[in-house]
Write a protein that holds these residues in place. Structure first.
Motif, PDB file in Angstrom:
ATOM      1  N   ASN A 162      32.611  39.176 -22.787  1.00 43.36           N
ATOM      2  CA  ASN A 162      31.399  38.643 -23.587  1.00 43.36           C
ATOM      3  C   ASN A 162      31.184  37.287 -23.091  1.00 43.36           C
ATOM      4  O   ASN A 162      30.171  36.747 -23.063  1.00 43.36           O
ATOM      5  CB  ASN A 162      31.589  38.567 -25.084  1.00 43.36           C
TER       6      ASN A 162
ATOM      7  N   ILE B 176      31.582  35.916 -29.875  1.00 43.64           N
ATOM      8  CA  ILE B 176      30.568  35.748 -29.380  1.00 43.64           C
ATOM      9  C   ILE B 176      30.136  34.232 -29.569  1.00 43.64           C
ATOM     10  O   ILE B 176      29.975  33.304 -28.837  1.00 43.64           O
ATOM     11  CB  ILE B 176      29.376  36.414 -30.113  1.00 43.64           C
TER      12      ILE B 176
ATOM     13  N   ASP C 134      27.593  44.118 -26.819  1.00 38.95           N
ATOM     14  CA  ASP C 134      29.194  44.006 -27.121  1.00 38.95           C
ATOM     15  C   ASP C 134      29.498  45.251 -27.428  1.00 38.95           C
ATOM     16  O   ASP C 134      29.491  45.653 -28.790  1.00 38.95           O
ATOM     17  CB  ASP C 134      29.495  42.823 -28.182  1.00 38.95           C
TER      18      ASP C 134
ATOM     19  N   THR D 120      22.582  39.360 -28.325  1.00 36.15           N
ATOM     20  CA  THR D 120      23.917  40.295 -28.371  1.00 36.15           C
ATOM     21  C   THR D 120      23.505  41.395 -29.400  1.00 36.15           C
ATOM     22  O   THR D 120      23.811  41.204 -30.589  1.00 36.15           O
ATOM     23  CB  THR D 120      25.122  39.388 -28.442  1.00 36.15           C
TER      24      THR D 120
END
Length: 482
Positions: free
Chosen positions: A156, A195, A274, A243
């Motif tokens: 990520n 994240i 993700d 995301t």
């Protein structure tokens, strides 16, 4: 002088007696095969006694010991006290169970001791084959790129850095983020904490990740997302990344990926998914429709060591635009000279697509897993864990003492005993200490939940029954607060 100096050398670290070493190696391998074969006869997890901890408080040894002695220390103090994710009763976190095949492949990789950062050798070609397989699985174009990493936390971060590069250009690599161009990103309130950590490590600040509220299905609220993007633009900030999550860490929810992709395209934002564990649902035909829209992503992160059952660690990042991926990381240091022939040929190398120059041969155990079992069988295992989650959901619904706290989207079930948070916390600890089953705790809409993540290929219906029976039995006992 040279001869005298060489006489003082201790010599190589290879065995003095190869036959004795071979016999000891076979004993060690047999012990691990016995461990996996008899895993059901062991507790999932057990408290660590002081004697075991004390074994690891001594100083660094100046002199070595016999391999057999060190192996015995492993058997006595390490093997009995791991977290237990190879056990079919482990439900605590999204940890894969590994396989004996993967264990043997890891041994082969250790024997080769290949540095997969670069140079012209076949391990690099094998990793490239895995990249092509993943590109085909997720319907990415032929020029897509990919990279093995420690896990999705690193994958990520690589995606955030690529998105940052596209937003700010090459100068961000030399001069950093311009003072008047504050980048902001968006993810679900249920997104993994890595994240926000990636935003921190990329120099963008974790506070500049907008955590968008979720709907009743625990998916990112797309209307709230669009409102946040508009507000940030009006405030003079620069949105650059959305995301989406395929399999949220708490409940396994999948964001509405087609809608997120459309919003990202309309706003010219990087769209990352993700899919730490959920992305590999693409291997299962019954589950694949749940991932509709993932093929529109600019990048996808996933972990083979979760649903893919590859031994730790084996994370992965896939990028749609291989050229942009290369531009984000490639450098031309003199000690990394490239050529058209010899060992310096056949670039770009994996080190050109990520931050690591020293890289283990993670691709081998992943390649072995796919080669031995095939994508169809791995997909079947993934689907079966979801069927077991549905079975658990039905059993919970049938018990008046229990309460389901979230919809079951994939393989994670969150429920509670109808009692206080303190009671449920104590119940979870007692379950873990019993050795029967090992769920974890999380908080769902303000209530403490027993979180059951069914990931292990060894888990069967009898393990779900054992978990529920233990929950119901402990629920009638007096539990001390955890």
């Amino acid at each position: 002088m040279a001869k005298k100096t060489q006489e003082n050398f201790a010599g190589p670290l290879d065995p003095a007696d190869w036959q004795q070493f071979r016999a000891q190696g076979h004993r060690m391998l047999d012990d691990m095969i016995d461990y996996l074969q008899g895993i059901r006869q062991r507790p999932v997890w057990q408290p660590i006694p002081d004697s075991a901890r004390a074994a690891f408080r001594s100083g660094m040894p100046a002199q070595g010991s016999e391999l057999a002695e060190v192996h015995q220390q492993f058997m006595d103090h390490i093997l009995p006290h791991t977290v237990g994710n190879v056990h079919p009763g482990f439900f605590g976190w999204v940890h894969g169970g590994g396989t004996p095949v993967g264990m043997l492949a890891e041994m082969l990789a250790a024997g080769l001791n290949a540095n997969c950062g670069g140079r012209d050798h076949i391990p690099i070609e094998l990793e490239r084959q895995m990249v092509r397989w993943m590109a085909e699985l997720f319907e990415f174009p032929p020029h897509a790129s990919g990279l093995f990493a420690t896990g999705s936390s690193m994958a990520n971060m690589i995606a955030v850095l690529a998105a940052r590069y596209r937003a700010l250009g090459r100068e961000v690599r030399t001069h950093g983020v311009p003072p008047k161009r504050q980048l902001v990103a968006y993810a679900s309130a249920g997104a993994h904490g890595c994240i926000a950590q990636a935003m921190d490590l990329a120099g963008l600040g974790s506070a500049n990740l907008r955590k968008i509220p979720v709907n009743a299905q625990f998916q990112m609220d797309v209307m709230a997302l669009e409102t946040a993007i508009t507000a940030d633009r009006q405030a003079g900030l620069q949105p650059f990344l959305i995301t989406g999550t395929a399999g949220t860490v708490d409940v396994g929810a999948i964001d509405q990926l087609p809608l997120l992709a459309a919003i990202a395209e309309r706003n010219r934002l990087w769209f990352h998914v993700d899919g730490a564990y959920g992305a590999l649902a693409a291997l299962s035909p019954p589950l694949r429709p749940l991932l509709e829209g993932i093929e529109l992503a600019d990048s996808i992160a996933c972990d083979f060591h979760k649903w893919g059952q590859v031994p730790y660690d084996a994370g992965f990042i896939l990028m749609r635009d291989g050229a942009a991926h290369l531009d984000t990381f490639a450098s031309r240091d003199t000690y990394l000279r490239r050529d058209t022939r010899g060992m310096a040929a056949n670039s770009p190398w994996p080190c050109d697509f990520g931050p690591d120059l020293s890289r283990g041969f993670r691709a081998l155990k992943t390649w072995f897993t796919f080669q031995v079992f095939g994508a169809q069988r791995i997909g079947q295992v993934i689907h079966e864990t979801c069927l077991l989650a549905q079975y658990l959901e039905e059993r919970v619904a049938a018990q008046a003492e229990l309460e389901l706290l979230a919809p079951v989207a994939l393989n994670i079930v969150c429920f509670r005993y109808r009692a206080s948070d303190a009671f449920n916390a104590a119940l979870i600890v007692r379950l873990q200490e019993s050795g029967i089953a090992a769920p974890s705790a999380t908080t769902i809409q303000g209530q403490l939940a027993i979180r059951v993540a069914i990931v292990n290929h060894r888990t069967g219906q009898q393990d779900i029954d054992a978990l529920l029976d233990a929950v119901l039995k402990l629920g009638t006992s007096d539990l001390e607060p955890a």
